[in-house]
Scaffold this active site. Structure first.
Site, short mmCIF file in Angstrom:
data_model
loop_
_atom_site.label_atom_id
_atom_site.label_comp_id
_atom_site.label_asym_id
_atom_site.label_seq_id
_atom_site.Cartn_x
_atom_site.Cartn_y
_atom_site.Cartn_z
N LYS A 45 0.84 -1.20 0.00
CA LYS A 45 0.00 0.00 0.00
C LYS A 45 0.87 1.25 0.00
CE LYS A 45 -3.75 -0.52 2.40
NZ LYS A 45 -4.31 -0.76 3.73
N ARG A 113 -3.27 3.20 8.48
CA ARG A 113 -3.60 2.04 7.64
C ARG A 113 -2.47 1.02 7.62
NH1 ARG A 113 -4.78 4.54 1.87
NH2 ARG A 113 -6.03 2.64 1.66
N GLY A 122 -8.11 -7.21 3.96
CA GLY A 122 -9.00 -7.28 5.10
C GLY A 122 -8.46 -8.03 6.31
N MET A 124 -5.71 -7.29 8.21
CA MET A 124 -5.18 -6.44 9.29
C MET A 124 -6.08 -5.23 9.43
SD MET A 124 -1.13 -6.82 8.78
CE MET A 124 -1.22 -6.19 7.12
N ARG A 357 -3.30 -1.54 -6.52
CA ARG A 357 -2.43 -2.72 -6.46
C ARG A 357 -2.79 -3.62 -7.64
NH1 ARG A 357 -5.42 -4.73 -1.07
NH2 ARG A 357 -7.48 -4.95 -1.96
N HIS A 476 -11.85 -29.68 7.15
CA HIS A 476 -12.18 -30.98 6.59
C HIS A 476 -12.85 -30.83 5.22
CE1 HIS A 476 -14.87 -34.50 6.07
NE2 HIS A 476 -13.79 -35.15 6.45
N ARG A 583 -1.05 -47.87 -12.11
CA ARG A 583 -1.09 -48.74 -10.94
C ARG A 583 -1.92 -49.96 -11.30
NH1 ARG A 583 -2.12 -43.34 -9.16
NH2 ARG A 583 -0.84 -42.69 -7.39
N GLU A 774 11.72 -45.30 -3.65
CA GLU A 774 10.79 -44.82 -2.62
C GLU A 774 11.22 -45.24 -1.23
OE1 GLU A 774 6.91 -46.34 -3.65
OE2 GLU A 774 7.77 -48.14 -4.53
N SER A 793 11.90 -43.82 -11.17
CA SER A 793 10.79 -42.91 -10.94
C SER A 793 10.68 -42.76 -9.43
CB SER A 793 9.50 -43.48 -11.53
OG SER A 793 8.43 -42.64 -11.20
N THR A 796 7.48 -40.23 -4.64
CA THR A 796 7.75 -39.28 -3.56
C THR A 796 6.74 -39.39 -2.41
OG1 THR A 796 6.65 -37.58 -4.86
CG2 THR A 796 9.06 -37.64 -4.93
N ASN A 797 5.59 -39.99 -2.66
CA ASN A 797 4.67 -40.20 -1.51
C ASN A 797 5.31 -41.14 -0.51
OD1 ASN A 797 2.86 -38.69 -2.94
ND2 ASN A 797 1.61 -40.43 -3.59
N ASP A 798 5.70 -42.32 -1.01
CA ASP A 798 6.32 -43.29 -0.11
C ASP A 798 7.68 -42.81 0.38
OD1 ASP A 798 5.00 -45.66 0.78
OD2 ASP A 798 4.75 -46.22 -1.32
N CYS A 860 6.76 -39.48 -9.65
CA CYS A 860 5.33 -39.67 -9.75
C CYS A 860 4.79 -39.50 -8.33
CB CYS A 860 4.98 -41.04 -10.33
SG CYS A 860 5.68 -42.42 -9.43
N TYR A 880 11.33 -35.87 -16.28
CA TYR A 880 9.88 -35.64 -16.33
C TYR A 880 9.27 -35.66 -14.94
CZ TYR A 880 9.16 -40.64 -15.53
OH TYR A 880 9.15 -41.89 -14.98
P1 ADP Z 1 -7.61 -2.52 3.63
O1 ADP Z 1 -6.19 -2.84 3.43
O2 ADP Z 1 -8.32 -3.43 4.54
O3 ADP Z 1 -8.32 -2.27 2.32
P2 ADP Z 1 -7.30 0.32 3.89
O4 ADP Z 1 -6.15 0.87 4.62
O5 ADP Z 1 -7.23 0.36 2.41
O6 ADP Z 1 -7.63 -1.12 4.42
O7 ADP Z 1 -8.55 1.15 4.37
C1 ADP Z 1 -9.86 0.75 4.12
C2 ADP Z 1 -10.67 1.90 3.55
O8 ADP Z 1 -10.62 3.01 4.41
C3 ADP Z 1 -10.18 2.42 2.24
O9 ADP Z 1 -10.65 1.67 1.16
C4 ADP Z 1 -10.80 3.78 2.20
O10 ADP Z 1 -12.12 3.72 1.74
C5 ADP Z 1 -10.78 4.18 3.65
N1 ADP Z 1 -9.64 5.10 3.89
C6 ADP Z 1 -8.39 4.78 4.24
N2 ADP Z 1 -7.63 5.90 4.35
C7 ADP Z 1 -8.43 6.94 4.04
C8 ADP Z 1 -8.23 8.36 3.93
N3 ADP Z 1 -7.06 8.92 4.16
N4 ADP Z 1 -9.30 9.10 3.59
C9 ADP Z 1 -10.49 8.52 3.35
N5 ADP Z 1 -10.75 7.21 3.42
C10 ADP Z 1 -9.72 6.43 3.76
MG MG Z 2 4.82 -46.53 -3.31
MG MG Z 3 -7.69 -1.09 0.96
#
Ligand code: ADP
Ligand code: MG
Ligand code: MG
Length: 912
Positions: A45, A113, A122, A124, A357, A476, A583, A774, A793, A796-798, A860, A880
């Site tokens: 970012k 941020r 989402g 962190m 990004r 699971h 097999r 193996e 051959s 690699t499992n065994d 294999c 191979y």
């Molecule tokens: P994530 O990495 O979870 O997308 P961001 O740091 O991008 O988190 O922040 C999430 C949202 O917060 C951004 O998409 C934006 O809408 C809002 N945001 C972050 N910084 C600013 C800012 N300086 N001004 C306005 N909105 C912001």
């Molecule tokens: Mg075997």
């Molecule tokens: Mg973002």
């Protein structure tokens, strides 16, 4: 601090810091300290913000505290230098903006941020509107003339701060907010009047006091420091850790922190916020794609509280802003030469860019975009080969949803646990799935569970797709469905599954047994109703074109594991250049054969055994003829019988029950006598540790007539096909060899039978005799074994099993603990352990080739379809890899990427 001192420090003189690390990078005022290539330091970012600033795009100014600071924070090291630099940067920001953080009539507010090297959407935390306090909120209300906006921003800050920094969670805040909304009789957040928002703030502050014993901090700098540290800490929250584990991201990287002047999308109807992609991330289509909301802030767009509008709507409402956004994002795409995923905010009609990004995309989109970008002259063909993750090609081999022209209502988004699509009627238990499948009530079934357990297997087997509300990518449900090649959406938290009431509640709808839903396991979406599906498309023109670029580049040959002609046909369709593992025992389980196989095993003398084998011979011969015909002149590697014999006999417990029953009802019957003999033999064959018991070449050495029969079937089939005009290439493979003596014993039989058959038939075929490596002992003595073996051959499992001393079938008892403790980074049965098992492979290859320079070497087993393992095989010079048909595209691409990386002189990226 004087202006001069500030400037000096900013110029990087570091006059007041004791070491040379630069902790803080400024961006704004038309230039940035950093740039887009500095992801290691600034995080994705931060690097993106710097790059956009340098390109003159409208980015709110700010600064990035680099990832080193996070690593030092986690180590508990002193952060005096970083603090000092941060204060300098803050002053610079304040000067640039003509504002003071949280002070005065026009207070500066910032966002804090997170942003690591690899995007972890989402996972962190981010805090908005920081700097607001009891004073600043009034100033903001006055300045904007919009008290509703000011109070709304403040209550958002307290809530986010409480959740992220004070770790109080969201729930109690949401409860207060909902209670007051209800009291006011409003549906949407933005409908709350200033006075009601003030009430929310009072309640929020009371809650903070009650839960933490302290007031919500009013000092802006105290807020800033606490928020920064909380973002550092969020690197190690459970979500983030799990995400890193699944995506193989190193734990020590750490996150950067971006502090950025706020812009406001919640200032009124002339403001808004949105997210978008420069191309469609699902299909790759070259169209502008995105969503936005007016009068909203931050996560409102993705939170699902209000339904966002398609970006095309913005063109109608604010044509100038829309055009600006389009031209900026196209420029960014051209600049980065890749599809961009961006975030923007409109404040009072003015556009600001907040993030860009390289966008995540499906496999279909990845191929399409790569091809389009080559055509558009943005990237080269070689670059295109790296634009697709090998695993993503799987998307072409599974069904997908037809969305064009359909009404697509996304109910929930869970984890894309197993790719593909499924459309069906829902049931809530495995028994119901089996019942309604067997009696034909429902044609296609989707099994909906909180999460699945091993008892659900039968139900999963008959279901077209699985949906769970809990559980991760390694739950699971996820693991089992991937093995079955079946679509699964796991951990869809918005889905409330009531198994007892047989109800699925999501987005306000209640779905009952028999209702239709659609699942997209490739993106994790749960979609309302009954969409159409498109079958797998291995002949998709984009894919064919892409593979046409991929194949000429690679050096490794790619073969398939296939036992029957049907699988062999599929394998050829997906580009197999031979069969690396057939097999033969899989043919033994067929209904018309298992009886003869049992007779063979039960025989207590050689004559009876030979009689039973004689009946099996024509069947095996016919199977092999089918394989040779399908594969034409490509090599076919046939492995002699491998598993312990008792696998072909009934279970001891079952026999005991049957015998007990007969003793009651027909004590004198011949059937009872038969069963008793069978039981005795089953008990005789019982082994404490069958994986290390009478299996592999030990069978053919104990009962040479088995090897004789199989060799005869192979060579008779080959000659027959040749006589009919075919050109079979036969590799006969002896399993579980541990010594040259074993190898010689079996090779002698095979060669003797070959010459007998050739003499009888008056015709010959070319063939090789080789072995699976193996066992560690085989690897250690590979130079000797190569005197007899014409190819190796690696099983690699065994080999993984025997090198680690870990049973493949029992690893799940402790794998989770090993992953959690960081002892294993990967399941060693999924990704080859290069340091240990890989070293054996490398060493044995060298030893073998030393003895026999023409030795053909491959692997294999599961690893043959794992991109990292394939790259390793390339690196150590194998001939191979062989994998299951559905992994062929992946292996082909991984091999090409490895070859190109080698050409470019770069290190081949492997996980060692
Ligand atoms: P994530 O990495 O979870 O997308 P961001 O740091 O991008 O988190 O922040 C999430 C949202 O917060 C951004 O998409 C934006 O809408 C809002 N945001 C972050 N910084 C600013 C800012 N300086 N001004 C306005 N909105 C912001
Ligand atoms: Mg075997
Ligand atoms: Mg973002």
């Amino acid at each position: 601090m004087t202006q001069g001192a500030v400037d000096q420090a900013l110029a990087g003189q570091a006059s007041m810091t004791s070491n040379t690390t630069k902790y803080v990078y400024f961006f704004g005022g038309g230039a940035a300290d950093g740039n887009g290539r500095m992801k290691d330091v600034l995080g994705g970012k931060g690097a993106g913000l710097a790059e956009m600033t340098n390109a003159g795009l409208p980015v709110p100014p700010g600064f990035t505290i680099q990832t080193d600071a996070c690593r030092e924070y986690m180590r508990g090291a002193s952060n005096a230098d970083m603090n000092a630099e941060m204060l300098i940067a803050l002053e610079r920001l304040e000067r640039l903006q003509g504002q003071k953080l949280g002070q005065g009539e026009n207070p500066l507010l910032v966002s804090v941020r997170s942003g690591a090297k690899f995007s972890m959407p989402g996972m962190m935390d981010t805090i908005l509107n920081l700097g607001l306090n009891d004073h600043a909120v009034e100033a903001l209300a006055k300045l904007s003339g919009n008290p509703r906006f000011a109070y709304d921003s403040y209550r958002r800050l307290i809530q986010m701060f409480g959740d992220v920094v004070l770790e109080m969670g969201k729930k109690k805040f949401e409860h207060i907010f909902d209670t007051i909304k209800e009291r006011e009789g409003v549906k949407y957040d933005y409908e709350l009047q200033p006075q009601a928002l003030k009430d929310v703030i009072v309640e929020y502050k009371k809650l903070v006091k009650k839960e933490t014993g302290k007031e919500f901090p009013q000092a802006p700098l105290e807020q800033l420091v606490a928020a920064r540290d909380a973002v550092f800490r969020s690197w190690n929250n459970d979500r983030a850790k799990t995400y890193r584990r699944i995506n193989h991201i190193d734990d020590w990287l750490g996150t950067a922190v971006n502090v950025q002047a706020m812009v406001f999308g919640n200032l009124g109807e002339n403001s808004g916020t949105g997210v978008g992609f420069t191309r469609n991330p699902a299909t790759g289509e070259h169209v502008f794609f995105g969503e936005y909301l007016m009068n909203a802030q931050g996560e409102d767009v993705v939170s699902g509280v209000r339904t966002p509008l398609p970006i095309s709507e913005l063109e109608r409402v604010m044509p100038r802003v829309y055009e600006h956004l389009r031209s900026i994002t196209w420029k960014m795409e051209k600049h980065y030469r890749d599809m961009q995923d961006f975030e923007f905010t409109i404040q009072d009609g003015k556009l600001y860019m907040l993030q860009t990004r390289n966008g995540k995309r499906t496999g279909l989109a990845a191929v399409r975009i790569a091809i389009d970008m080559v055509r558009e002259g943005l990237i080269t063909q070689e670059e295109a080969i790296f634009r697709v993750e090998p695993n993503q090609l799987y998307d072409f081999l599974v069904p997908r949803l037809v969305e064009k022209g359909a009404k697509v209502e996304v109910l929930a988004t869970g984890l894309p646990a197993s790719p593909g699509a499924a459309v069906g009627q829902i049931v809530f238990s495995a028994e119901d799935a089996v019942k309604f499948h067997n009696n034909g009530t429902y044609r296609t079934i989707i099994l909906v569970r909180g999460e699945t357990t091993p008892e659900d297997i039968a139900g999963m087997e008959v279901a077209a797709g699985i949906l769970t509300s809990r559980g991760g990518m390694t739950s699971h449900a996820a693991v089992v469905t991937r093995g079955m090649g079946k679509c699964c959406v796991a951990g869809a938290g918005e889905c409330v599954v009531n198994e007892a009431k047989k109800e699925l509640t999501v987005k306000g709808h209640i779905y009952k047994q028999g209702d239709w839903i659609s699942l997209d396991g490739t993106t994790g979406r749960v979609i309302a109703g009954q969409l159409k599906t498109l079958p797998a498309q291995p002949d998709d023109p984009d894919l064919v074109k892409f593979m046409g670029w991929v194949d000429p580049v690679r050096r490794l040959k790619i073969r398939a594991n296939a036992d029957i002609p049907r699988d062999a046909k599929q394998a050829r369709l997906f580009g197999a250049e031979g069969i690396g593992l057939c097999r033969t025992e899989h043919m033994f389980f067929a209904e018309d054969r298992i009886g003869h196989v049992r007779d063979m095993i039960l025989a207590d003398n050689e004559k009876d055994r030979r009689a039973a084998l004689a009946l099996l011979l024509p069947m095996q011969r016919a199977d092999f003829e089918g394989l040779f015909e399908t594969m034409e002149s490509l090599p076919v590697t046939i492995r002699l019988l491998d598993p312990p014999l008792h696998e072909f006999l009934p279970q001891r417990d079952e026999l005991l029950v049957q015998i007990a029953r007969l003793e009651e009802t027909k004590p004198r019957s011949s059937k009872l006598k038969e069963l008793r003999i069978l039981l005795a033999r089953v008990e005789e064959l019982h082994e404490v540790n069958p994986m290390l018991g009478l299996r592999g070449c030990r069978l053919g050495i104990t009962f040479p007539e088995i090897t004789e029969m199989q060799a005869r079937a192979i060579f008779e089939a080959a000659v027959n096909v040749k006589v009919r005009g075919g050109d079979p290439h036969v590799d006969v493979m002896v399993p579980l060899i541990g010594s040259i003596e074993e190898m010689r014993h079996q090779a002698n039989i095979i060669r003797r039978i070959a010459s007998e058959v050739f003499k009888e038939k008056g015709s010959t075929v070319e063939y090789l005799v080789g072995t699976m490596i193996e066992l560690p002992r085989a690897a250690l003595t590979a130079d000797q074994i190569a005197e007899e073996a014409e190819f190796f051959s690696f099983g690699t499992n065994d080999l993984t099993q025997t090198t680690f001393g870990i049973s493949r079938d029992d690893i799940n008892h402790f794998l989770p603990a090993y992953m959690k403790a960081g002892i294993f980074k990967h399941d060693p049965f999924a990704t080859l352990d290069q340091a240990g098992v890989g070293l054996l492979v490398k060493m044995a290859t060298a030893k073998g080739r030393n003895t026999r320079p023409t030795l053909q070497v491959g692997i294999c087993g599961e690893h043959g379809g794992d991109p990292e393992s394939v790259k390793f095989c390339h690196k150590i010079g194998l001939n191979y890899v062989s994998c299951s048909p559905f992994r062929l595209l992946t292996a082909r691409l991984a091999a090409a990427q490895a070859a190109l990386q080698e050409l470019q002189g770069g290190d081949i990226h492997t996980n060692s």
